[in-house]
Motif scaffolding. Structure first.
Motif, PDB file in Angstrom:
ATOM      1  N   LYS A  44      -2.660  -2.663   5.087  1.00 33.92           N
ATOM      2  CA  LYS A  44      -4.047  -3.089   4.897  1.00 33.92           C
ATOM      3  C   LYS A  44      -4.921  -2.737   6.104  1.00 33.92           C
ATOM      4  O   LYS A  44      -6.029  -3.243   6.239  1.00 33.92           O
ATOM      5  N   ASN A  45      -4.400  -1.907   7.000  1.00 35.43           N
ATOM      6  CA  ASN A  45      -5.160  -1.415   8.168  1.00 35.43           C
ATOM      7  C   ASN A  45      -5.570  -2.529   9.128  1.00 35.43           C
ATOM      8  O   ASN A  45      -6.628  -2.463   9.773  1.00 35.43           O
ATOM      9  N   VAL A  46      -4.739  -3.557   9.233  1.00 35.71           N
ATOM     10  CA  VAL A  46      -4.980  -4.614  10.220  1.00 35.71           C
ATOM     11  C   VAL A  46      -4.397  -4.152  11.556  1.00 35.71           C
ATOM     12  O   VAL A  46      -3.236  -3.755  11.624  1.00 35.71           O
ATOM     13  N   PRO A  47      -5.185  -4.165  12.624  1.00 36.89           N
ATOM     14  CA  PRO A  47      -4.687  -3.683  13.928  1.00 36.89           C
ATOM     15  C   PRO A  47      -3.661  -4.625  14.533  1.00 36.89           C
ATOM     16  O   PRO A  47      -3.977  -5.759  14.888  1.00 36.89           O
ATOM     17  N   ILE A  48      -2.433  -4.173  14.641  1.00 37.33           N
ATOM     18  CA  ILE A  48      -1.362  -4.984  15.221  1.00 37.33           C
ATOM     19  C   ILE A  48      -0.392  -4.054  15.946  1.00 37.33           C
ATOM     20  O   ILE A  48      -0.066  -2.972  15.449  1.00 37.33           O
ATOM     21  N   ASP A  49       0.050  -4.442  17.118  1.00 36.54           N
ATOM     22  CA  ASP A  49       0.997  -3.629  17.885  1.00 36.54           C
ATOM     23  C   ASP A  49       2.389  -3.748  17.275  1.00 36.54           C
ATOM     24  O   ASP A  49       2.803  -4.826  16.838  1.00 36.54           O
TER      25      ASP A  49
END
Length: 203
Positions: A144-149
């Motif tokens: 879902k294109n959530v920015p997470i490392d």
């Protein structure tokens, strides 16, 4: 080169720290030579290794004559290298071994998960996504294109760690399932929704 050694050792708990007894004895017997810092991700008042920790260790050292050796998942190696570049460490003095772990065989484990709505909070934005019960939270966040490392996607590097603000999840701990609830720190890469509403924030 400086003959002193500064060891940064990351693990989940002291009990899971390989060779900890031997390392502690070496530190005690060679205190003028060896410094050891432990980072425990599942112990209160401890933490994971981050860029600031590395910068603090390097501060004040002769970086053209300092040797840095890293053995860690690929994402951690990349993070360390980015710090070393920013402080102009001699590139010839950076040695590393990066590793990945084999993917967990989730199809052999009965995971009591649910479809859910997940709310994810980072430093600047809140996200709301729908997750399928058969997918890990990390896979859904990435999709879902959530920015997470993240790096290893198998629970070892701990780059994706999050804190549960509301709801429950189940995680694969090796071959076993463990349940987590509000206030716990979890690894989305090996975690599944166990309640229909979950709120997560970066740990």
């Amino acid at each position: 080169m400086d003959n002193k050694v500064h060891l940064m050792y990351a693990a989940r708990t002291p009990e899971e720290t390989i060779f900890k007894g031997a390392i502690d004895r070496l530190q005690k017997n060679h205190a003028d030579y060896l410094t050891v810092d432990y980072y425990f991700s599942e112990i209160k008042n401890s933490s994971r290794i981050d860029k600031k920790d590395i910068e603090d260790v390097l501060r004040g050292k002769d970086l053209q004559n300092t040797l840095v050796y890293v053995c860690a998942p690929e994402g951690i190696v990349t993070m360390v290298w980015s710090v070393l570049q920013s402080v102009n460490l001699n590139p010839e003095h950076f040695k590393y071994e990066s590793f990945t772990t084999s993917a967990l065989n989730i199809h052999k484990v009965n995971i009591p998960s649910k479809d859910a709505t997940v709310y994810f909070q980072d430093e600047s934005k809140n996200y709301e996504i729908q997750v399928k019960k058969d997918n890990t939270l990390l896979d859904e966040l990435i999709d879902k294109n959530v920015p997470i490392d993240y790096s290893c996607k198998s629970g070892d590097c701990e780059m994706c760690s999050c804190k549960i603000k509301q709801g429950e999840i189940v995680s694969l701990d090796g071959k076993n399932l463990k349940k987590y609830k509000t206030g716990d720190v979890i690894l989305p890469c090996v975690s599944y929704a166990a309640s229909e509403k979950i709120e997560l924030a970066k740990a």
